[in-house]
Design a protein around this motif. Structure first.
Motif, PDB file in Angstrom:
ATOM      1  N   ILE A   1       0.841  -1.195   0.000  1.00 60.41           N
ATOM      2  CA  ILE A   1       0.000   0.000   0.000  1.00 60.41           C
ATOM      3  C   ILE A   1       0.878   1.246   0.000  1.00 60.41           C
ATOM      4  O   ILE A   1       0.687   2.176  -0.788  1.00 60.41           O
ATOM      5  CB  ILE A   1      -0.940   0.008   1.217  1.00 60.41           C
ATOM      6  CG1 ILE A   1      -1.892  -1.191   1.183  1.00 60.41           C
ATOM      7  CG2 ILE A   1      -1.730   1.319   1.282  1.00 60.41           C
ATOM      8  CD1 ILE A   1      -2.754  -1.323   2.423  1.00 60.41           C
TER       9      ILE A   1
ATOM     10  N   LYS B   1       3.327   1.511  -3.275  1.00 61.83           N
ATOM     11  CA  LYS B   1       2.645   1.982  -4.482  1.00 61.83           C
ATOM     12  C   LYS B   1       2.420   3.487  -4.443  1.00 61.83           C
ATOM     13  O   LYS B   1       2.442   4.148  -5.480  1.00 61.83           O
ATOM     14  CB  LYS B   1       1.302   1.258  -4.644  1.00 61.83           C
ATOM     15  CG  LYS B   1       1.416  -0.183  -5.089  1.00 61.83           C
ATOM     16  CD  LYS B   1       0.035  -0.830  -5.179  1.00 61.83           C
ATOM     17  CE  LYS B   1       0.142  -2.283  -5.615  1.00 61.83           C
ATOM     18  NZ  LYS B   1      -1.190  -2.950  -5.662  1.00 61.83           N
ATOM     19  N   ARG B   2       2.217   4.014  -3.253  1.00 63.06           N
ATOM     20  CA  ARG B   2       1.951   5.435  -3.120  1.00 63.06           C
ATOM     21  C   ARG B   2       3.231   6.268  -3.175  1.00 63.06           C
ATOM     22  O   ARG B   2       3.235   7.384  -3.689  1.00 63.06           O
ATOM     23  CB  ARG B   2       1.216   5.693  -1.797  1.00 63.06           C
ATOM     24  CG  ARG B   2       1.032   7.143  -1.392  1.00 63.06           C
ATOM     25  CD  ARG B   2       0.239   7.951  -2.384  1.00 63.06           C
ATOM     26  NE  ARG B   2      -1.077   7.386  -2.639  1.00 63.06           N
ATOM     27  CZ  ARG B   2      -1.896   7.844  -3.587  1.00 63.06           C
ATOM     28  NH1 ARG B   2      -1.508   8.815  -4.390  1.00 63.06           N
ATOM     29  NH2 ARG B   2      -3.089   7.286  -3.775  1.00 63.06           N
TER      30      ARG B   2
ATOM     31  N   GLN C   1      -4.826  10.543   0.921  1.00 62.15           N
ATOM     32  CA  GLN C   1      -4.535   9.572  -0.135  1.00 62.15           C
ATOM     33  C   GLN C   1      -4.338   8.177   0.443  1.00 62.15           C
ATOM     34  O   GLN C   1      -4.828   7.183  -0.097  1.00 62.15           O
ATOM     35  CB  GLN C   1      -3.276  10.002  -0.898  1.00 62.15           C
ATOM     36  CG  GLN C   1      -3.444  11.262  -1.719  1.00 62.15           C
ATOM     37  CD  GLN C   1      -2.134  11.783  -2.266  1.00 62.15           C
ATOM     38  OE1 GLN C   1      -1.047  11.448  -1.782  1.00 62.15           O
ATOM     39  NE2 GLN C   1      -2.219  12.622  -3.290  1.00 62.15           N
TER      40      GLN C   1
ATOM     41  N   GLN D   1      -7.599   6.500   1.437  1.00 66.02           N
ATOM     42  CA  GLN D   1      -8.286   5.970   0.261  1.00 66.02           C
ATOM     43  C   GLN D   1      -7.589   4.714  -0.261  1.00 66.02           C
ATOM     44  O   GLN D   1      -8.251   3.762  -0.690  1.00 66.02           O
ATOM     45  CB  GLN D   1      -8.350   7.018  -0.839  1.00 66.02           C
ATOM     46  CG  GLN D   1      -9.170   6.583  -2.050  1.00 66.02           C
ATOM     47  CD  GLN D   1     -10.600   6.237  -1.696  1.00 66.02           C
ATOM     48  OE1 GLN D   1     -11.303   7.066  -1.099  1.00 66.02           O
ATOM     49  NE2 GLN D   1     -11.061   5.041  -2.048  1.00 66.02           N
ATOM     50  N   ASP D   2      -6.269   4.701  -0.214  1.00 63.70           N
ATOM     51  CA  ASP D   2      -5.521   3.513  -0.625  1.00 63.70           C
ATOM     52  C   ASP D   2      -5.901   2.311   0.237  1.00 63.70           C
ATOM     53  O   ASP D   2      -6.051   1.184  -0.270  1.00 63.70           O
ATOM     54  CB  ASP D   2      -4.009   3.760  -0.505  1.00 63.70           C
ATOM     55  CG  ASP D   2      -3.490   4.743  -1.541  1.00 63.70           C
ATOM     56  OD1 ASP D   2      -4.190   4.964  -2.547  1.00 63.70           O
ATOM     57  OD2 ASP D   2      -2.388   5.282  -1.347  1.00 63.70           O
ATOM     58  N   TYR D   3      -6.046   2.533   1.528  1.00 68.24           N
ATOM     59  CA  TYR D   3      -6.446   1.453   2.428  1.00 68.24           C
ATOM     60  C   TYR D   3      -7.850   0.954   2.103  1.00 68.24           C
ATOM     61  O   TYR D   3      -8.106  -0.256   2.112  1.00 68.24           O
ATOM     62  CB  TYR D   3      -6.389   1.917   3.889  1.00 68.24           C
ATOM     63  CG  TYR D   3      -5.128   1.521   4.600  1.00 68.24           C
ATOM     64  CD1 TYR D   3      -4.919   0.210   5.014  1.00 68.24           C
ATOM     65  CD2 TYR D   3      -4.129   2.455   4.855  1.00 68.24           C
ATOM     66  CE1 TYR D   3      -3.753  -0.157   5.676  1.00 68.24           C
ATOM     67  CE2 TYR D   3      -2.959   2.093   5.519  1.00 68.24           C
ATOM     68  CZ  TYR D   3      -2.776   0.783   5.919  1.00 68.24           C
ATOM     69  OH  TYR D   3      -1.629   0.416   6.567  1.00 68.24           O
TER      70      TYR D   3
ATOM     71  N   ASP E   1      -9.407   1.075  -0.776  1.00 61.32           N
ATOM     72  CA  ASP E   1      -9.338   0.316  -2.026  1.00 61.32           C
ATOM     73  C   ASP E   1      -8.720  -1.061  -1.789  1.00 61.32           C
ATOM     74  O   ASP E   1      -9.192  -2.074  -2.332  1.00 61.32           O
ATOM     75  CB  ASP E   1      -8.511   1.081  -3.069  1.00 61.32           C
ATOM     76  CG  ASP E   1      -9.168   2.372  -3.499  1.00 61.32           C
ATOM     77  OD1 ASP E   1     -10.388   2.526  -3.280  1.00 61.32           O
ATOM     78  OD2 ASP E   1      -8.458   3.247  -4.038  1.00 61.32           O
ATOM     79  N   TYR E   2      -7.663  -1.079  -0.977  1.00 60.77           N
ATOM     80  CA  TYR E   2      -6.980  -2.348  -0.708  1.00 60.77           C
ATOM     81  C   TYR E   2      -7.892  -3.331   0.019  1.00 60.77           C
ATOM     82  O   TYR E   2      -7.966  -4.513  -0.334  1.00 60.77           O
ATOM     83  CB  TYR E   2      -5.724  -2.110   0.128  1.00 60.77           C
ATOM     84  CG  TYR E   2      -5.131  -3.400   0.655  1.00 60.77           C
ATOM     85  CD1 TYR E   2      -4.398  -4.241  -0.168  1.00 60.77           C
ATOM     86  CD2 TYR E   2      -5.351  -3.793   1.975  1.00 60.77           C
ATOM     87  CE1 TYR E   2      -3.894  -5.433   0.304  1.00 60.77           C
ATOM     88  CE2 TYR E   2      -4.849  -4.985   2.450  1.00 60.77           C
ATOM     89  CZ  TYR E   2      -4.120  -5.801   1.605  1.00 60.77           C
ATOM     90  OH  TYR E   2      -3.635  -6.980   2.083  1.00 60.77           O
TER      91      TYR E   2
END
Length: 216
Positions: free
Chosen positions: A94, A97-98, A157, A160-162, A164-165
């Motif tokens: 996670i 990628k960011r 951000q 939101q990544d979490y 989505d993951y």
């Protein structure tokens, strides 16, 4: 043979993962696995200049988490001793990628898959999430100096990544129950009733995990 309970708690920075892990470990009498954070010598530099220090920061975390899980498997899980962790090693991807540029991410991803290929996998996840305001408030309350320079845009951000993951995780791992806890509505640190609700959910899921594996 029943599977040994191995619970991982995940969510954005400052959401309360370690606090909840400690409380659940004490309640269930499970071994507590805490991730190494402040010991990372690159972390302060990372928050000041993400582009410059992201690879070193992520590699440090990956290697230490690999070592921790290796020890956990050998000392606890293989001896039928239950474990609760305040992280899941897949969080590395996670963050990577960011923060990593494409060329460095490709190298990092290769190393990640090599190291985690045979790592023990949690059989229950607890996902803590909350609004940006709540996350910022909790980071301020715990007062870690190295976190005070984190930009709100980065945290937004990351949250939101979490999200989505975790949505993807539930699709890819339908056999691993996920308990979702909204930190805007529940404060398990200050309110025992909120903690009791989480404990009850964990109790129910643990019974499911153990009984399913036993029948299998």
């Amino acid at each position: 043979m029943a599977e040994v309970p191995f619970i991982a708690i995940e969510g954005p920075i400052g959401i309360g993962k370690t606090s909840l892990a400690k409380k659940l470990a004490a309640h269930f009498d499970f071994h507590l696995l805490k991730e190494i954070v402040e010991e990372n010598p690159f972390l302060g530099k990372f928050y000041d200049d993400i582009d410059e220090w992201s690879f070193q920061t992520e590699m440090f975390f990956l290697c230490n988490r690999f070592k921790q899980l290796e020890d956990i498997e050998r000392k606890y899980l293989t001896k039928s001793k239950a474990v609760i962790a305040d992280y899941h090693i897949s969080k590395n991807m996670i963050f990577a990628k960011r923060t990593l540029q494409a060329d460095k991410f490709e190298k990092y991803e290769q190393i990640y898959h090599i190291l985690t290929k045979d790592m023990p996998v949690p059989n229950m996840m607890i996902y803590l999430h909350a609004s940006l305001d709540t996350i910022l408030h909790r980071i301020k309350l715990r007062g870690r100096e190295i976190e005070q320079n984190i930009k709100p845009t980065y945290l937004a951000q990351l949250a939101q990544d979490y999200e989505d993951y975790m949505n993807e995780f539930e699709l890819l791992h339908p056999d691993i129950p996920v308990i979702r806890i909204n930190g805007d509505n529940m404060d398990f640190i200050r309110h025992q009733d909120d903690l009791n609700k989480i404990i009850d959910q964990a109790h129910r899921q643990l019974k499911t995990v153990v009984s399913t594996r036993t029948k299998a």
